[in-house]
Design a protein around this motif. Structure first.
Motif, PDB file in Angstrom:
ATOM      1  N   UNK A 171       0.840  -1.212   0.000  1.00 43.82           N
ATOM      2  CA  UNK A 171       0.000   0.000   0.000  1.00 43.82           C
ATOM      3  C   UNK A 171       0.872   1.259   0.000  1.00 43.82           C
ATOM      4  N   UNK A 172       1.874   1.286   0.872  1.00 43.60           N
ATOM      5  CA  UNK A 172       2.674   2.514   0.999  1.00 43.60           C
ATOM      6  C   UNK A 172       3.540   2.727  -0.246  1.00 43.60           C
ATOM      7  N   UNK A 173       3.921   1.626  -0.901  1.00 40.66           N
ATOM      8  CA  UNK A 173       4.678   1.763  -2.158  1.00 40.66           C
ATOM      9  C   UNK A 173       3.821   2.522  -3.189  1.00 40.66           C
ATOM     10  N   UNK A 174       2.568   2.133  -3.306  1.00 38.23           N
ATOM     11  CA  UNK A 174       1.679   2.804  -4.273  1.00 38.23           C
ATOM     12  C   UNK A 174       1.432   4.254  -3.844  1.00 38.23           C
ATOM     13  N   UNK A 175       1.333   4.471  -2.550  1.00 34.07           N
ATOM     14  CA  UNK A 175       1.113   5.822  -2.013  1.00 34.07           C
ATOM     15  C   UNK A 175       2.328   6.711  -2.317  1.00 34.07           C
ATOM     16  N   UNK A 176       3.530   6.133  -2.135  1.00 33.99           N
ATOM     17  CA  UNK A 176       4.770   6.873  -2.398  1.00 33.99           C
ATOM     18  C   UNK A 176       4.899   7.313  -3.844  1.00 33.99           C
ATOM     19  N   UNK A 177       4.214   6.570  -4.730  1.00 37.20           N
ATOM     20  CA  UNK A 177       4.268   6.951  -6.152  1.00 37.20           C
ATOM     21  C   UNK A 177       3.331   8.116  -6.445  1.00 37.20           C
ATOM     22  N   UNK A 178       2.722   8.662  -5.398  1.00 33.79           N
ATOM     23  CA  UNK A 178       1.900   9.861  -5.564  1.00 33.79           C
ATOM     24  C   UNK A 178       0.426   9.584  -5.806  1.00 33.79           C
ATOM     25  N   UNK A 179      -0.012   8.351  -5.548  1.00 37.31           N
ATOM     26  CA  UNK A 179      -1.415   8.010  -5.800  1.00 37.31           C
ATOM     27  C   UNK A 179      -2.290   8.204  -4.564  1.00 37.31           C
ATOM     28  N   UNK A 180      -3.572   8.433  -4.808  1.00 35.08           N
ATOM     29  CA  UNK A 180      -4.565   8.343  -3.740  1.00 35.08           C
ATOM     30  C   UNK A 180      -4.912   6.869  -3.581  1.00 35.08           C
ATOM     31  N   UNK A 181      -4.942   6.384  -2.342  1.00 36.51           N
ATOM     32  CA  UNK A 181      -5.151   4.954  -2.137  1.00 36.51           C
ATOM     33  C   UNK A 181      -6.357   4.694  -1.231  1.00 36.51           C
ATOM     34  N   UNK A 182      -7.310   3.911  -1.753  1.00 38.69           N
ATOM     35  CA  UNK A 182      -8.391   3.394  -0.911  1.00 38.69           C
ATOM     36  C   UNK A 182      -8.231   1.873  -0.867  1.00 38.69           C
ATOM     37  N   UNK A 183      -8.167   1.336   0.345  1.00 34.47           N
ATOM     38  CA  UNK A 183      -7.926  -0.098   0.507  1.00 34.47           C
ATOM     39  C   UNK A 183      -9.184  -0.736   1.090  1.00 34.47           C
ATOM     40  N   UNK A 184      -9.536  -1.910   0.586  1.00 33.55           N
ATOM     41  CA  UNK A 184     -10.633  -2.688   1.174  1.00 33.55           C
ATOM     42  C   UNK A 184     -10.033  -3.972   1.725  1.00 33.55           C
ATOM     43  N   UNK A 185     -10.363  -4.305   2.958  1.00 37.09           N
ATOM     44  CA  UNK A 185      -9.785  -5.519   3.557  1.00 37.09           C
ATOM     45  C   UNK A 185     -10.887  -6.454   4.036  1.00 37.09           C
ATOM     46  N   UNK A 186     -10.567  -7.757   3.978  1.00 37.22           N
ATOM     47  CA  UNK A 186     -11.439  -8.796   4.549  1.00 37.22           C
ATOM     48  C   UNK A 186     -10.960  -9.120   5.957  1.00 37.22           C
ATOM     49  N   UNK A 187     -11.744  -9.950   6.636  1.00 37.30           N
ATOM     50  CA  UNK A 187     -11.345 -10.429   7.960  1.00 37.30           C
ATOM     51  C   UNK A 187     -10.118 -11.333   7.821  1.00 37.30           C
ATOM     52  N   UNK A 188      -9.282 -11.348   8.860  1.00 37.98           N
ATOM     53  CA  UNK A 188      -8.050 -12.135   8.797  1.00 37.98           C
ATOM     54  C   UNK A 188      -8.331 -13.631   8.678  1.00 37.98           C
ATOM     55  N   UNK A 189      -7.581 -14.307   7.836  1.00 39.01           N
ATOM     56  CA  UNK A 189      -7.588 -15.781   7.749  1.00 39.01           C
ATOM     57  C   UNK A 189      -8.979 -16.388   7.818  1.00 39.01           C
ATOM     58  N   UNK A 190      -9.165 -17.280   8.793  1.00 35.17           N
ATOM     59  CA  UNK A 190     -10.456 -17.983   8.918  1.00 35.17           C
ATOM     60  C   UNK A 190     -11.397 -17.314   9.921  1.00 35.17           C
ATOM     61  N   UNK A 191     -11.156 -16.047  10.214  1.00 31.15           N
ATOM     62  CA  UNK A 191     -11.946 -15.371  11.250  1.00 31.15           C
ATOM     63  C   UNK A 191     -13.449 -15.507  11.031  1.00 31.15           C
ATOM     64  N   UNK A 192     -13.898 -15.283   9.788  1.00 32.45           N
ATOM     65  CA  UNK A 192     -15.350 -15.314   9.544  1.00 32.45           C
ATOM     66  C   UNK A 192     -15.919 -16.696   9.866  1.00 32.45           C
ATOM     67  N   UNK A 193     -15.211 -17.750   9.429  1.00 30.90           N
ATOM     68  CA  UNK A 193     -15.674 -19.122   9.743  1.00 30.90           C
ATOM     69  C   UNK A 193     -15.690 -19.348  11.249  1.00 30.90           C
ATOM     70  N   UNK A 194     -14.672 -18.849  11.924  1.00 28.88           N
ATOM     71  CA  UNK A 194     -14.606 -19.056  13.383  1.00 28.88           C
ATOM     72  C   UNK A 194     -15.747 -18.323  14.091  1.00 28.88           C
ATOM     73  N   UNK A 220      -9.110  11.453   1.785  1.00 29.18           N
ATOM     74  CA  UNK A 220      -8.091  11.489   0.725  1.00 29.18           C
ATOM     75  C   UNK A 220      -7.538  12.906   0.562  1.00 29.18           C
ATOM     76  N   UNK A 221      -8.439  13.894   0.697  1.00 26.57           N
ATOM     77  CA  UNK A 221      -7.982  15.287   0.607  1.00 26.57           C
ATOM     78  C   UNK A 221      -6.956  15.598   1.684  1.00 26.57           C
TER      79      UNK A 221
END
Ligand code: ADP
Ligand code: ASP
Ligand code: MG
Length: 402
Positions: A26-49, A125-126
């Motif tokens: 993520x930070x690599x893409x940010x360093x290239x001057x981009x605006x970054x929106x990240x979407x994440x899922x729950x870690x590993x098998x968290x949802x099943x647990x 982002x602003x």
């Protein structure tokens, strides 16, 4: 400067090392001057647990409370990822679905995104923040938390990309792209450089877990090009897009779906209107029917068999048993869950004869019996014994790709 949406699935953020790995991407893409929106899922098998935990307390918990619980998985992962990015020294903010403006329909556990109010994301982002959004969740008109159904974070990411008119939507996962079959099951599966929305939609719907089918539907609708790639290995991934002038591959992939039940009604009256009555009973209960076959009539009777999602099997049997007036007093209703649907998908089959027969030949060579068959312009599906499923995928894959 570009706006990039990056989505990371559960295995990509499964432990601290992987969280920092993702933070670096993520930070690599940010360093290239981009605006970054990240979407994440729950870690590993968290949802099943979390589901297991819920079932241990109340196997019949309401869907509302299930959504309340399951959304906690993503709440944890956004906060942890934001903390890792803070530690690397970058400005970052994590947002839950409702904070990010995800408004959904009210159907708990299977909500659909109605719209995203993007003001908050834009404001962040602003301020030059990296924005980390919890996937898979939103809020309905009762101000309750909803979830989008399993694998829904892909859809969250595509929805943000569409709402914000992002320049790039990257889906990072634990394999290097979309393959001709599940690379974990078929070692000689080949990575596709590019695949059309339509083919990807079929593959996703027919069991290729790598993208959620609704995310592909949305990407097609809003013309969002997707890049599916690995969070663990730097390599070019697969582009999912509308491909008009590309050479059409005969077959782009083989998929397996074990979440299927076959319902057979043996000895129903062979009269006009029977199919109409049976399938409208099921439709009224929101039970989607997939493959249907009907036998030739004999002495005033016939058999009808069809498939439904495994979770709907018992309900389908119950509905039919409750309507003897439709199916007749003597008909037998049988459910079989030891089945799997194996499909081949390819835009090229529209213009080539013999694709289905090649698939059937592969199954014959492997001595695997076909119970049902269905086809469309760009797919052929067969229903077989569940125990034969992996062998069938390998045999079919070898026939087309070796
Ligand atoms: P994420 O947690 O990143 O959302 P998923 O587990 O939902 O990842 O999807 C990735 C998995 O999809 C892979 O690990 C792979 O086993 C499986 N998969 C099934 N079919 C395919 C395919 N045709 N190409 C790539 N991966 C596939
Ligand atoms: N965490 C959710 C699930 O396991 C959503 C997702 O991973 O996309 O289904
Ligand atoms: Mg997934």
């Amino acid at each position: 400067m570009s706006l990039i949406v990056q989505k990371f699935g559960g295995s990509s953020v499964a432990d601290n090392e992987r969280i920092f790995n993702v933070a670096n991407i993520i930070t690599r893409a940010y360093n290239q001057g981009n605006d970054i929106v990240v979407v994440v899922s729950a870690q590993g098998d968290t949802t099943d647990e979390l589901i297991e935990k819920a079932v241990s307390i109340n196997p019949n918990a309401s869907r509302r409370e299930m959504d309340m619980l399951l959304s906690a998985g993503e709440q944890m992962s956004v906060a942890l990822l934001a903390m890792a990015i803070e530690k690397l020294g970058y400005p970052v903010v994590s947002l839950l679905g409702w904070q990010a403006g995800f408004e959904t329909t009210s159907t708990y556990s299977a909500a659909r995104i109605k719209r995203i109010r993007t003001d908050r994301i834009k404001k962040e982002l602003d301020k030059k923040n990296i924005v980390i959004v919890a996937g898979f969740q939103g809020i309905n008109r009762f101000d309750d938390i909803t979830t989008l159904g399993r694998g829904g974070s892909d859809t969250s990411a595509v929805a943000i990309a569409a709402a914000m008119k992002a320049d790039l939507c990257q889906i990072y996962t634990d394999v290097e792209g979309v393959y001709t079959a599940d690379p974990r099951k078929v070692p000689n599966a080949v990575k596709l450089e590019v695949i059309s929305y339509d083919e990807m939609l079929e593959l996703a719907t027919l069991g290729a877990q790598v993208l959620n089918n609704r995310s592909v539907e949305m990407a097609k609708k809003y013309d969002i090009e997707l890049e599916v790639l690995s969070s663990l290995k730097q390599s070019s991934g697969t582009i999912v897009k509308e491909n008009t002038n590309m050479e059409k591959m005969l077959i782009s992939g083989v998929a397996k779906d074990c979440n299927v039940a076959r319902i057979s009604i043996i000895g129903v009256p062979d009269r006009p209107g029977l199919a109409f009555k049976v399938f409208s009973l099921l439709a009224r209960k929101d039970i989607n029917v997939d493959i249907i076959i009907q036998s030739v009539g004999r002495e005033g009777e016939k058999d009808i068999a069809f498939t439904v999602a495994a979770g709907k099997g018992d309900e389908a049997v119950r509905v039919l048993e409750e309507h003897r007036a439709v199916i007749g007093e003597t008909a037998r209703v049988i459910k079989d869950e030891d089945v799997a649907k194996i499909s081949i998908v390819g835009a090229g089959m529209e213009s080539h004869a013999g694709v289905a027969s090649t698939m059937f030949e592969a199954l014959y060579d492997a001595q695997i019996n076909i119970q049902m068959i269905t086809t469309s312009e760009i797919k052929v599906s067969v229903l077989i014994d569940k125990d034969d499923a992996d062998r069938a995928v390998s045999a079919i894959h070898s026939k087309f790709f070796d």
